[in-house]
Structure formats: C-alpha cells, structure tokens
Design an enzyme around this catalytic site. Structure first.
Site, short mmCIF file in Angstrom:
data_model
loop_
_atom_site.label_atom_id
_atom_site.label_comp_id
_atom_site.label_asym_id
_atom_site.label_seq_id
_atom_site.Cartn_x
_atom_site.Cartn_y
_atom_site.Cartn_z
N LYS A 1 0.83 -1.21 0.00
CA LYS A 1 0.00 0.00 0.00
C LYS A 1 0.86 1.26 0.00
CE LYS A 1 -2.12 -1.04 3.79
NZ LYS A 1 -1.50 -2.32 4.13
N ARG B 1 -9.66 1.56 9.59
CA ARG B 1 -9.19 0.21 9.93
C ARG B 1 -10.34 -0.70 10.32
NH1 ARG B 1 -3.54 -0.42 10.69
NH2 ARG B 1 -2.47 1.57 10.62
N ARG C 1 12.08 -8.12 4.50
CA ARG C 1 12.24 -6.72 4.88
C ARG C 1 12.86 -6.63 6.27
NH1 ARG C 1 7.08 -2.91 5.98
NH2 ARG C 1 7.08 -4.09 7.93
N ARG D 1 14.58 -4.99 11.20
CA ARG D 1 13.34 -4.73 11.95
C ARG D 1 12.97 -5.95 12.78
NH1 ARG D 1 9.25 -1.17 8.40
NH2 ARG D 1 7.91 -1.88 10.10
N ARG E 1 -0.21 -10.21 13.07
CA ARG E 1 -0.72 -8.99 12.43
C ARG E 1 -1.74 -9.32 11.34
NH1 ARG E 1 4.99 -6.50 11.48
NH2 ARG E 1 4.06 -5.65 9.60
#
Length: 188
Positions: A14, A89, A128, A134, A145
């Site tokens: 996104k 959301r 990623r 991260r 998630r």
C-alpha cells in the site's frame, strides 16, 4: 480529482503504491501513522492528546485520529485530492470517515484493495525485517498482524464492496504491473 482510500493487509504494498500514485497524480499520500507521528513530534494540541494515550500503551481513540485526518485534509495540498492509507481500519471508522468527508465536501472516488496471499506477505515482510533490521518482522509477529487484519480490517472489504466502492487489484505481481492497474483505476 483523485481521492482514494487504500486497503490491504500489512506488506501488500500500500505505501509503495500510494507513494508512486501520489507523485503521478500530484496529490499527497496521507498515512495516518505519519500524521500521528508528525502531530506528536510537533507537539500540536491533538499530538499532545495522542501522546498521552501512546505513553499509557493504549490505542489512540478513533475521534482523535479523525480530528487529525480532518486537520490534514484541510491543508492546501490536500484540497485537490489525496490518497488515504491506514484509515479506516474498521467499519466504525469508515462510518466516521464518511461523515467527515460529507462535512468537508471531499467525497472519495473509490477504495483500492491490494490483494496478496498470506504466504507472499510473510515472505516479503520477513525479508524486509532481515534487510532493514526490523525486529517486529518475524514470522510469528507477521502471522499475528495478519490475524488482527482479518478480524478488524477485512470486514471493510465487504462494507465497501456492498456499496460498489471497492476496486480490487492483484498486488502479487511486479510493481510496474500494479502501477499500470492503479493508473487504469484513476485514469492517469
């Protein structure tokens, strides 16, 4: 005039697609996370209120987020259009957003839903996490998630589809192909 809402699970692309499209359409990519961080960093009234909830480890209330969006959409660069990413959301937030957009006379064109299979998302985000160091991009965290997304955010797909405002795009193709599909939606 381009006014779009982007939906899709974490890792669907996104942000990447919204950034690219915002440059092509010369409208701002408005990420609610960015708005929230900027308001806190600039110690605005709303930012101070948001900081209070964040410091307490609580979610920032919908009304506060909506007021931050109201402020952002009133800025000069957003008057000619925008791409909203990260809000709504859930269906309740979508209803709040509908009311706000009517109030400020900024109707949106459509909701773009980027569809990507879970296993592709997990692979993207784990990679990623390794590349960017991260710690929150572990497979178990990503799976959680995705569960939260399915429970809270995915009902928006049916909500907008039932109102004939949803356009789904295959986000599991080369970036250039996704760009082309998005350009067809907004006729850039």
């Amino acid at each position: 005039m381009t006014r779009l809402i982007f939906l899709g699970p974490p890792g669907a692309g996104k942000g990447t697609q919204a950034d690219n499209l915002s440059r092509n359409c010369d409208v701002p990519h408005i990420s609610t996370g960015d708005i929230l961080r900027a308001a806190v960093a600039n110690a605005t009234e709303l930012g101070k209120k948001a900081q209070f909830y964040m410091d307490a480890g609580e979610l920032v209330p919908d009304e506060l987020i909506l007021n931050l969006i109201r402020e952002r959409l009133a800025e000069e660069d957003a008057l000619a259009g925008w791409i909203l990413d990260g809000f709504p959301r859930n269906v309740e937030q979508a209803t709040f957003l509908d009311e706000l957009l009517k109030e400020i006379n900024q109707p949106f064109e459509c909701v773009v839903n980027l569809e990507v299979p879970d296993e592709v998302i997990i692979s993207r985000l784990v990679n990623r996490g390794k590349e960017e160091g991260r710690s929150d991009d572990t497979e178990s965290t990503i799976r959680h998630r995705l569960e939260v997304y399915r429970e809270r955010t995915e009902p928006l797909i049916d909500f907008y589809r039932s109102r004939q405002q949803l356009v789904s795009i295959d986000g599991n193709q080369p970036i250039e192909d996704v760009n082309e599909d998005l350009a067809k939606v907004v006729q850039v």
